[in-house]
Design a protein around this motif. Structure first.
Motif, PDB file in Angstrom:
ATOM      1  N   UNK A  54       0.828  -1.206   0.000  1.00 48.13           N
ATOM      2  CA  UNK A  54       0.000   0.000   0.000  1.00 48.13           C
ATOM      3  C   UNK A  54       0.864   1.259   0.000  1.00 48.13           C
ATOM      4  N   UNK A  55       1.958   1.239   0.743  1.00 47.72           N
ATOM      5  CA  UNK A  55       2.861   2.394   0.781  1.00 47.72           C
ATOM      6  C   UNK A  55       3.494   2.622  -0.586  1.00 47.72           C
ATOM      7  N   UNK A  56       3.906   1.546  -1.238  1.00 52.81           N
ATOM      8  CA  UNK A  56       4.487   1.669  -2.574  1.00 52.81           C
ATOM      9  C   UNK A  56       3.450   2.158  -3.578  1.00 52.81           C
ATOM     10  N   UNK A  57       2.226   1.642  -3.458  1.00 56.28           N
ATOM     11  CA  UNK A  57       1.156   2.099  -4.347  1.00 56.28           C
ATOM     12  C   UNK A  57       0.837   3.570  -4.146  1.00 56.28           C
ATOM     13  N   UNK A  58       0.812   3.996  -2.885  1.00 56.03           N
ATOM     14  CA  UNK A  58       0.564   5.394  -2.566  1.00 56.03           C
ATOM     15  C   UNK A  58       1.646   6.281  -3.175  1.00 56.03           C
ATOM     16  N   UNK A  59       2.887   5.867  -3.050  1.00 55.80           N
ATOM     17  CA  UNK A  59       3.999   6.644  -3.618  1.00 55.80           C
ATOM     18  C   UNK A  59       3.885   6.705  -5.143  1.00 55.80           C
ATOM     19  N   UNK A  60       3.462   5.615  -5.759  1.00 58.00           N
ATOM     20  CA  UNK A  60       3.284   5.573  -7.211  1.00 58.00           C
ATOM     21  C   UNK A  60       2.213   6.572  -7.657  1.00 58.00           C
TER      22      UNK A  60
END
Length: 98
Positions: A54-60
């Motif tokens: 989720x953190x990586x998706x948010x950053x994306x």
């Protein structure tokens, strides 16, 4: 770009306005950093893999990584894609608007 159902794509920042229109009350969002997203999910009992994803998706999303709109979605479920507004309206109960 307009999709096959006559709707235009709704950006992530534009979604609260659609939800507020469908659900009634104002909808606010928080501008959480990737680390804050991760920490929030871990604090709610999510596993590391979910929190990291989720953190990586948010950053994306923050980098504009999901800004490309294609017509590929209907091929996955084999039916026309709904608009964001239709999805919100059809799932009002998921937002507590029963």
């Amino acid at each position: 770009m307009e999709n096959a159902r006559g709707g235009t794509p709704v950006s992530v920042p534009g979604r609260p306005a659609v939800l507020a229109d469908v659900l009634g009350p104002a909808v606010t969002t928080l501008g959480l950093s990737a680390d804050e997203v991760r920490g929030h999910l871990l604090g709610r009992g999510q596993g590391e893999a979910v929190a990291d994803g989720a953190a990586q998706g948010s950053a994306c999303v923050r980098r504009g990584g999901n800004a490309v709109v294609t017509e590929d979605l209907p091929e996955l479920p084999g039916r026309p894609a709904r608009t964001y507004r239709e999805g919100a309206r059809d799932h009002r109960e998921a937002f507590g608007a029963g």
